[in-house]
Design a protein around this motif. Structure first.
Motif, PDB file in Angstrom:
ATOM      1  N   VAL A  70       0.857  -1.193   0.000  1.00 54.10           N
ATOM      2  CA  VAL A  70       0.000   0.000   0.000  1.00 54.10           C
ATOM      3  C   VAL A  70       0.893   1.243   0.000  1.00 54.10           C
ATOM      4  O   VAL A  70       2.062   1.170   0.368  1.00 54.10           O
ATOM      5  CB  VAL A  70      -0.966   0.060   1.218  1.00 54.10           C
ATOM      6  CG1 VAL A  70      -1.773  -1.218   1.358  1.00 54.10           C
ATOM      7  CG2 VAL A  70      -0.238   0.373   2.497  1.00 54.10           C
ATOM      8  N   PHE A  71       0.315   2.365  -0.414  1.00 50.98           N
ATOM      9  CA  PHE A  71       1.106   3.593  -0.404  1.00 50.98           C
ATOM     10  C   PHE A  71       0.238   4.787  -0.059  1.00 50.98           C
ATOM     11  O   PHE A  71      -0.985   4.710  -0.013  1.00 50.98           O
ATOM     12  CB  PHE A  71       1.820   3.788  -1.754  1.00 50.98           C
ATOM     13  CG  PHE A  71       0.928   4.189  -2.904  1.00 50.98           C
ATOM     14  CD1 PHE A  71       0.738   5.524  -3.227  1.00 50.98           C
ATOM     15  CD2 PHE A  71       0.286   3.235  -3.676  1.00 50.98           C
ATOM     16  CE1 PHE A  71      -0.072   5.898  -4.295  1.00 50.98           C
ATOM     17  CE2 PHE A  71      -0.524   3.602  -4.754  1.00 50.98           C
ATOM     18  CZ  PHE A  71      -0.704   4.929  -5.058  1.00 50.98           C
ATOM     19  N   GLU A  72       0.899   5.901   0.186  1.00 50.02           N
ATOM     20  CA  GLU A  72       0.222   7.177   0.446  1.00 50.02           C
ATOM     21  C   GLU A  72       0.922   8.269  -0.351  1.00 50.02           C
ATOM     22  O   GLU A  72       2.013   8.057  -0.886  1.00 50.02           O
ATOM     23  CB  GLU A  72       0.289   7.514   1.947  1.00 50.02           C
ATOM     24  CG  GLU A  72      -0.898   7.009   2.742  1.00 50.02           C
ATOM     25  CD  GLU A  72      -2.230   7.535   2.205  1.00 50.02           C
ATOM     26  OE1 GLU A  72      -2.288   8.681   1.738  1.00 50.02           O
ATOM     27  OE2 GLU A  72      -3.219   6.790   2.233  1.00 50.02           O
ATOM     28  N   LEU A 136       7.318  19.458  -2.084  1.00 49.66           N
ATOM     29  CA  LEU A 136       8.038  18.198  -1.861  1.00 49.66           C
ATOM     30  C   LEU A 136       6.990  17.106  -1.671  1.00 49.66           C
ATOM     31  O   LEU A 136       6.237  17.116  -0.694  1.00 49.66           O
ATOM     32  CB  LEU A 136       8.922  18.304  -0.609  1.00 49.66           C
ATOM     33  CG  LEU A 136       9.840  17.102  -0.381  1.00 49.66           C
ATOM     34  CD1 LEU A 136      10.974  17.068  -1.408  1.00 49.66           C
ATOM     35  CD2 LEU A 136      10.440  17.134   1.020  1.00 49.66           C
ATOM     36  N   TYR A 137       6.926  16.194  -2.615  1.00 48.84           N
ATOM     37  CA  TYR A 137       5.949  15.091  -2.542  1.00 48.84           C
ATOM     38  C   TYR A 137       6.525  14.005  -1.640  1.00 48.84           C
ATOM     39  O   TYR A 137       7.708  13.662  -1.727  1.00 48.84           O
ATOM     40  CB  TYR A 137       5.701  14.546  -3.954  1.00 48.84           C
ATOM     41  CG  TYR A 137       4.608  13.512  -4.025  1.00 48.84           C
ATOM     42  CD1 TYR A 137       3.265  13.869  -3.949  1.00 48.84           C
ATOM     43  CD2 TYR A 137       4.917  12.162  -4.171  1.00 48.84           C
ATOM     44  CE1 TYR A 137       2.261  12.918  -4.024  1.00 48.84           C
ATOM     45  CE2 TYR A 137       3.919  11.205  -4.248  1.00 48.84           C
ATOM     46  CZ  TYR A 137       2.593  11.594  -4.175  1.00 48.84           C
ATOM     47  OH  TYR A 137       1.597  10.639  -4.241  1.00 48.84           O
ATOM     48  N   ILE A 138       5.672  13.484  -0.776  1.00 54.83           N
ATOM     49  CA  ILE A 138       6.102  12.490   0.210  1.00 54.83           C
ATOM     50  C   ILE A 138       5.401  11.185  -0.115  1.00 54.83           C
ATOM     51  O   ILE A 138       4.170  11.150  -0.236  1.00 54.83           O
ATOM     52  CB  ILE A 138       5.709  12.959   1.631  1.00 54.83           C
ATOM     53  CG1 ILE A 138       6.321  14.335   1.904  1.00 54.83           C
ATOM     54  CG2 ILE A 138       6.107  11.940   2.676  1.00 54.83           C
ATOM     55  CD1 ILE A 138       5.688  15.067   3.085  1.00 54.83           C
ATOM     56  N   ALA A 196      -8.863   1.333  -1.321  1.00 60.01           N
ATOM     57  CA  ALA A 196      -7.523   1.290  -0.701  1.00 60.01           C
ATOM     58  C   ALA A 196      -6.499   1.861  -1.668  1.00 60.01           C
ATOM     59  O   ALA A 196      -6.673   1.787  -2.880  1.00 60.01           O
ATOM     60  CB  ALA A 196      -7.158  -0.154  -0.364  1.00 60.01           C
ATOM     61  N   LYS A 197      -5.420   2.390  -1.109  1.00 58.90           N
ATOM     62  CA  LYS A 197      -4.362   2.893  -1.990  1.00 58.90           C
ATOM     63  C   LYS A 197      -3.348   1.771  -2.157  1.00 58.90           C
ATOM     64  O   LYS A 197      -2.386   1.641  -1.397  1.00 58.90           O
ATOM     65  CB  LYS A 197      -3.722   4.138  -1.354  1.00 58.90           C
ATOM     66  CG  LYS A 197      -4.137   5.384  -2.128  1.00 58.90           C
ATOM     67  CD  LYS A 197      -3.482   6.621  -1.670  1.00 58.90           C
ATOM     68  CE  LYS A 197      -2.831   7.406  -2.773  1.00 58.90           C
ATOM     69  NZ  LYS A 197      -3.633   7.672  -3.949  1.00 58.90           N
ATOM     70  N   THR A 198      -3.624   0.929  -3.124  1.00 61.02           N
ATOM     71  CA  THR A 198      -2.768  -0.234  -3.340  1.00 61.02           C
ATOM     72  C   THR A 198      -2.383  -0.332  -4.814  1.00 61.02           C
ATOM     73  O   THR A 198      -3.156   0.071  -5.696  1.00 61.02           O
ATOM     74  CB  THR A 198      -3.457  -1.518  -2.836  1.00 61.02           C
ATOM     75  OG1 THR A 198      -2.540  -2.602  -2.941  1.00 61.02           O
ATOM     76  CG2 THR A 198      -4.738  -1.842  -3.581  1.00 61.02           C
ATOM     77  N   ASN A 201      -4.575  -1.449  -8.044  1.00 64.83           N
ATOM     78  CA  ASN A 201      -5.608  -0.556  -8.597  1.00 64.83           C
ATOM     79  C   ASN A 201      -5.035   0.287  -9.733  1.00 64.83           C
ATOM     80  O   ASN A 201      -5.749   0.650 -10.661  1.00 64.83           O
ATOM     81  CB  ASN A 201      -6.126   0.421  -7.535  1.00 64.83           C
ATOM     82  CG  ASN A 201      -6.924  -0.267  -6.459  1.00 64.83           C
ATOM     83  OD1 ASN A 201      -7.427  -1.363  -6.660  1.00 64.83           O
ATOM     84  ND2 ASN A 201      -7.050   0.372  -5.307  1.00 64.83           N
ATOM     85  N   TYR A 202      -3.764   0.619  -9.603  1.00 63.59           N
ATOM     86  CA  TYR A 202      -3.146   1.501 -10.591  1.00 63.59           C
ATOM     87  C   TYR A 202      -2.623   0.678 -11.773  1.00 63.59           C
ATOM     88  O   TYR A 202      -2.744   1.087 -12.928  1.00 63.59           O
ATOM     89  CB  TYR A 202      -2.038   2.332  -9.918  1.00 63.59           C
ATOM     90  CG  TYR A 202      -2.643   3.230  -8.850  1.00 63.59           C
ATOM     91  CD1 TYR A 202      -3.004   4.540  -9.148  1.00 63.59           C
ATOM     92  CD2 TYR A 202      -2.933   2.755  -7.579  1.00 63.59           C
ATOM     93  CE1 TYR A 202      -3.609   5.349  -8.197  1.00 63.59           C
ATOM     94  CE2 TYR A 202      -3.547   3.561  -6.623  1.00 63.59           C
ATOM     95  CZ  TYR A 202      -3.885   4.851  -6.937  1.00 63.59           C
ATOM     96  OH  TYR A 202      -4.502   5.643  -5.995  1.00 63.59           O
ATOM     97  N   ALA A 203      -2.069  -0.512 -11.467  1.00 60.49           N
ATOM     98  CA  ALA A 203      -1.576  -1.384 -12.546  1.00 60.49           C
ATOM     99  C   ALA A 203      -2.734  -1.780 -13.464  1.00 60.49           C
ATOM    100  O   ALA A 203      -2.592  -1.792 -14.689  1.00 60.49           O
ATOM    101  CB  ALA A 203      -0.914  -2.623 -11.954  1.00 60.49           C
ATOM    102  N   GLY A 302      -6.725  16.037  -6.114  1.00 60.54           N
ATOM    103  CA  GLY A 302      -5.829  14.997  -5.614  1.00 60.54           C
ATOM    104  C   GLY A 302      -4.584  15.642  -5.046  1.00 60.54           C
ATOM    105  O   GLY A 302      -4.319  16.816  -5.310  1.00 60.54           O
ATOM    106  N   THR A 303      -3.822  14.872  -4.275  1.00 60.25           N
ATOM    107  CA  THR A 303      -2.591  15.441  -3.716  1.00 60.25           C
ATOM    108  C   THR A 303      -1.634  15.802  -4.842  1.00 60.25           C
ATOM    109  O   THR A 303      -1.116  16.918  -4.902  1.00 60.25           O
ATOM    110  CB  THR A 303      -1.924  14.424  -2.766  1.00 60.25           C
ATOM    111  OG1 THR A 303      -2.824  14.193  -1.698  1.00 60.25           O
ATOM    112  CG2 THR A 303      -0.605  14.943  -2.231  1.00 60.25           C
ATOM    113  N   ALA A 304      -1.424  14.847  -5.745  1.00 58.40           N
ATOM    114  CA  ALA A 304      -0.490  15.109  -6.841  1.00 58.40           C
ATOM    115  C   ALA A 304      -1.073  16.150  -7.789  1.00 58.40           C
ATOM    116  O   ALA A 304      -0.405  17.088  -8.198  1.00 58.40           O
ATOM    117  CB  ALA A 304      -0.181  13.815  -7.577  1.00 58.40           C
ATOM    118  N   ALA A 305      -2.354  16.004  -8.101  1.00 58.97           N
ATOM    119  CA  ALA A 305      -2.976  16.860  -9.120  1.00 58.97           C
ATOM    120  C   ALA A 305      -3.431  18.220  -8.568  1.00 58.97           C
ATOM    121  O   ALA A 305      -3.696  19.131  -9.341  1.00 58.97           O
ATOM    122  CB  ALA A 305      -4.174  16.124  -9.713  1.00 58.97           C
TER     123      ALA A 305
END
Ligand code: COI
Length: 364
Positions: A70-72, A136-138, A196-198, A201-203, A302-305
């Protein structure tokens, strides 16, 4: 729980920092990273900050075969007076535990993880870019690193935090992006891992993303996995529609990611007394609103967007051009307000910001 001391090994050499003017998303990494280990029966242990470097994994590690990870994603900013500001980091730690639960992985201690994060950022604070639109992205993440080919939850894990100075996520910057509504593939269904952030889901979204990219679209808009009728989310963000003065975003339903930016935008809109609805929203309704001239704005969060205006929606070849393909006034106001709160140019009325200096003093 008493806090485990973090061992620190500083790097002998420092990398050259990228030019903030040409910063992209996700390509440059800082000099150090955080790692902690987990072993069944022992719990989380050996927290350490070490020079950023490739990691060694047994080729049979569960994460490589069955995707138990999982990631954040969150961001740090530096205000004009040099204060380092984190945006709602405790929300990310909370959500990370929900994702860990869903993937049968051991929970982290949120307070300890936050402490590790602030220690790492303190060491790397010179890496925080200050140019507007940069941060700074974490990226905290947990992987299952037990060597075992049976399908079962691992007994060994590692928790990492890496840092990455970033510019805009999309090449369009803050200009409107084009989105293709995805009719063939689905991202998630209720009961699956969509909330979930896993990694999986993205793959699983890459195939649709690749096809959209070839047609000149930045992202796909996912529809519900059962009826393929209702809007869910975009590849890297939640989605909002302004229809006839009202802002509508899909309700959290188990297959949509519960975005922290999404939640913050809802708070801002309600604070401004703008009518907001969290509910099911069908593509038919969106098309109807478009044809009646009521589809005023579309934007992703979104955080990135951050806030990303959408200028075109393509649904099976039917193109909806939103607000003349220009950033709408609400998207602009939301982007400016949120960015100003994050970088310290506007009062933090909602107590969303954790100031690093005061946090370190509290933890010392
Ligand atoms: C974020 O916004 O932080 C995300 O996790 C999206 C990511 C897939 C780039």
């Amino acid at each position: 729980m008493s806090r485990l001391p973090i061992q620190i090994k500083l790097s002998d050499s420092k990398k050259e920092k990228p030019d903030p003017q040409t910063l992209v998303f996700g390509r440059n990494f800082t000099d150090h990273m955080f790692i902690a280990d987990y072993d069944e029966g022992k719990g989380w242990h050996s927290p350490r900050i070490v020079p950023y470097a490739p990691v060694t994994l047994d080729p049979a590690s569960i994460v490589l075969h069955y995707g138990q990870t999982v990631f954040e994603g969150l961001k740090a900013y530096k205000s004009e007076d040099g204060t380092v500001r984190l945006f709602r980091p405790e929300e990310n730690m909370k959500r990370m535990n929900l994702s860990l639960d869903r993937l049968c992985m051991p929970r982290i201690d949120e307070e300890q993880a936050l402490h590790a994060l602030t220690q790492l950022i303190q060491i790397e604070k010179d890496w925080i870019p200050t140019l507007p639109g940069t941060s700074l992205y974490i990226r905290p993440f947990v992987i299952a690193n037990e060597a075992f080919l049976g399908v079962a939850p691992a007994k060994k894990y590692q928790f990492y935090i890496i840092l990455c100075p970033v510019g805009s996520y999309y090449k369009e910057g803050i200009h409107p992006i084009k989105i293709l509504v995805e009719n063939e593939f689905v991202r998630a269904v209720k009961g699956g891992t969509g909330g979930a952030k896993t990694a999986g889901n993205y793959a699983s979204g890459l195939k649709a993303q690749e096809a959209a990219d070839k047609k000149g679209y930045s992202q796909v808009l996912w529809l519900d996995g059962v009826e393929r009728k209702y809007v869910e989310e975009v590849g890297s963000m939640n989605i909002f529609f302004k229809i006839n003065g009202e802002v509508i975003t899909p309700a959290i339903n188990g297959s949509i990611l519960e975005g922290i930016t999404r939640k913050s935008i809802l708070q801002l809109l309600r604070h401004w007394n703008i009518p907001v609805q969290e509910r099911k929203l069908s593509m038919d309704e969106i098309r109807g609103a478009y044809e009646n001239g009521q589809l005023e704005e579309v934007f992703g969060t979104g955080t990135a967007a951050v806030i990303s205006p959408v200028g075109e929606l393509n649904w099976d070849g039917y193109k909806m051009i939103v607000n003349d393909n220009k950033t709408g006034p609400l998207s602009k106001k939301l982007f400016e307000t949120l960015s100003n709160i994050q970088n310290g140019n506007e009062k933090d009325s909602f107590a969303w910001i954790l100031k690093l200096n005061s946090e370190l003093a509290k933890l010392a």
